[in-house]
Design a protein around this motif. Sequence first.
Motif, PDB file in Angstrom:
ATOM      1  N   GLN A 250       0.831  -1.205   0.000  1.00 16.99           N
ATOM      2  CA  GLN A 250       0.000   0.000   0.000  1.00 16.99           C
ATOM      3  C   GLN A 250       0.870   1.262   0.000  1.00 16.99           C
ATOM      4  O   GLN A 250       0.563   2.255  -0.640  1.00 16.99           O
TER       5      GLN A 250
ATOM      6  N   GLY B 114       0.266   7.372  -8.106  1.00 11.87           N
ATOM      7  CA  GLY B 114      -0.056   6.349  -9.095  1.00 11.87           C
ATOM      8  C   GLY B 114       1.186   5.848  -9.815  1.00 11.87           C
ATOM      9  O   GLY B 114       1.341   4.648 -10.066  1.00 11.87           O
TER      10      GLY B 114
ATOM     11  N   GLN C 229       3.160   3.639  -7.492  1.00  9.89           N
ATOM     12  CA  GLN C 229       2.574   2.303  -7.366  1.00  9.89           C
ATOM     13  C   GLN C 229       2.866   1.460  -8.607  1.00  9.89           C
ATOM     14  O   GLN C 229       3.065   0.252  -8.506  1.00  9.89           O
ATOM     15  N   ARG C 230       2.919   2.104  -9.768  1.00 11.13           N
ATOM     16  CA  ARG C 230       3.277   1.374 -11.002  1.00 11.13           C
ATOM     17  C   ARG C 230       4.723   0.867 -10.917  1.00 11.13           C
ATOM     18  O   ARG C 230       5.029  -0.227 -11.383  1.00 11.13           O
TER      19      ARG C 230
ATOM     20  N   THR D 289      -4.140  -0.087  -3.464  1.00 17.82           N
ATOM     21  CA  THR D 289      -4.568   1.248  -3.925  1.00 17.82           C
ATOM     22  C   THR D 289      -5.034   2.120  -2.760  1.00 17.82           C
ATOM     23  O   THR D 289      -5.681   3.136  -2.966  1.00 17.82           O
TER      24      THR D 289
ATOM     25  N   LEU E 222      -4.293   5.864  -3.032  1.00 14.51           N
ATOM     26  CA  LEU E 222      -4.524   6.491  -4.337  1.00 14.51           C
ATOM     27  C   LEU E 222      -5.941   7.044  -4.447  1.00 14.51           C
ATOM     28  O   LEU E 222      -6.860   6.549  -3.812  1.00 14.51           O
TER      29      LEU E 222
ATOM     30  N   THR F 113      -7.033   7.035 -10.177  1.00 18.50           N
ATOM     31  CA  THR F 113      -5.756   6.315 -10.248  1.00 18.50           C
ATOM     32  C   THR F 113      -5.936   4.874  -9.797  1.00 18.50           C
ATOM     33  O   THR F 113      -5.326   3.952 -10.348  1.00 18.50           O
ATOM     34  N   THR F 114      -6.783   4.665  -8.791  1.00 16.31           N
ATOM     35  CA  THR F 114      -7.098   3.313  -8.313  1.00 16.31           C
ATOM     36  C   THR F 114      -7.607   2.454  -9.460  1.00 16.31           C
ATOM     37  O   THR F 114      -7.164   1.318  -9.657  1.00 16.31           O
TER      38      THR F 114
ATOM     39  N   VAL G 189      -4.777   1.609 -11.900  1.00 17.27           N
ATOM     40  CA  VAL G 189      -3.845   0.615 -11.352  1.00 17.27           C
ATOM     41  C   VAL G 189      -4.485  -0.771 -11.364  1.00 17.27           C
ATOM     42  O   VAL G 189      -3.845  -1.768 -11.723  1.00 17.27           O
ATOM     43  N   LEU G 190      -5.773  -0.855 -11.001  1.00 11.23           N
ATOM     44  CA  LEU G 190      -6.458  -2.153 -10.978  1.00 11.23           C
ATOM     45  C   LEU G 190      -6.604  -2.727 -12.393  1.00 11.23           C
ATOM     46  O   LEU G 190      -6.444  -3.924 -12.604  1.00 11.23           O
TER      47      LEU G 190
ATOM     48  N   THR H  96      -8.266  -6.694   0.242  1.00 15.32           N
ATOM     49  CA  THR H  96      -8.903  -5.374   0.318  1.00 15.32           C
ATOM     50  C   THR H  96     -10.134  -5.434   1.217  1.00 15.32           C
ATOM     51  O   THR H  96     -10.691  -6.499   1.445  1.00 15.32           O
TER      52      THR H  96
ATOM     53  N   LEU I 232     -13.455  -2.551  -5.350  1.00 18.04           N
ATOM     54  CA  LEU I 232     -12.136  -2.894  -5.887  1.00 18.04           C
ATOM     55  C   LEU I 232     -12.074  -4.378  -6.216  1.00 18.04           C
ATOM     56  O   LEU I 232     -11.506  -4.789  -7.223  1.00 18.04           O
TER      57      LEU I 232
END
Length: 257
Positions: free
Chosen positions: A97, A152, A155-156, A176, A179, A183-184, A187-188, A206, A211
């Motif tokens: 996270q 974001g 996290q990538r 996420t 975020l 952006t969440t 990323v998902l 989660t 999500l």
Amino acid sequence: MAEEKVPIIQVKNLYKIYRVGENKVYALNGVDFTMYQGEFCAIVGTSGSGKSTLLNMLAGLEKPTKGEIVIAGKHIEKLTENQLVTFRRERVGFIFQSYNLLATMNAVENVALPLSFRGISRKKRLAEAKKYLKLVGLEQQATHMANQMSGGQQQRVGIARALVVHPKIIFADEPTGNLDSRTTMEVLKLMQKIVREQNQTLVMVTHDNQLAAYADRIFHIIDGKIVKIEENHHEEEKENRQEMEENHPEENEEETV
């Protein structure tokens, strides 16, 4: 997903019991399930449901009180601490996270870091890291430091770092959580795409059902028990529809004319 499902994680009769004074607290209370190669699985539950304990068990970070955890054919509950370290280094990728990027390294160096523990030369590991930064859409940010990137983007970088070791399984703990909603979603979708294309197994923990809807299967956990396993076919259908539209844009153009 291929017709022939290959089991990658098998959990049988799993318990984690803590003693609190005279009382026994069941963090996990008899859990059984199988997860397959190339599957995106979400473990969903509220705080205190046992989801993080379960993730820690699957990653070999905590020992079960009793039960079996078989990952890629290995009984990890029987491994020594040294064997578990090797198992995690060779088989598992983690997405956190809080990103956990090193501030003194740029993006490509952060991605290459896990390869340094395998004795791979600097030149080779940087080349490999660049390949995975490209996969997550960050080749332009390769030389950026963590403080020069958005949440974001960081996290990538975290996702690329998890993938660079070619893991059998990727574990993501509230990936996420830091975020914003847009952006969440990005990323998902990226995680979903990577699971499909690389045929890797992703296990995400989660508390958020929305999500979890990105996963192929959702494992609902309450009070240390898996109470329901949901299958998500609609996401695959939507993906196929989108792919068809992307591959044949001219058909859509004719319709709109």
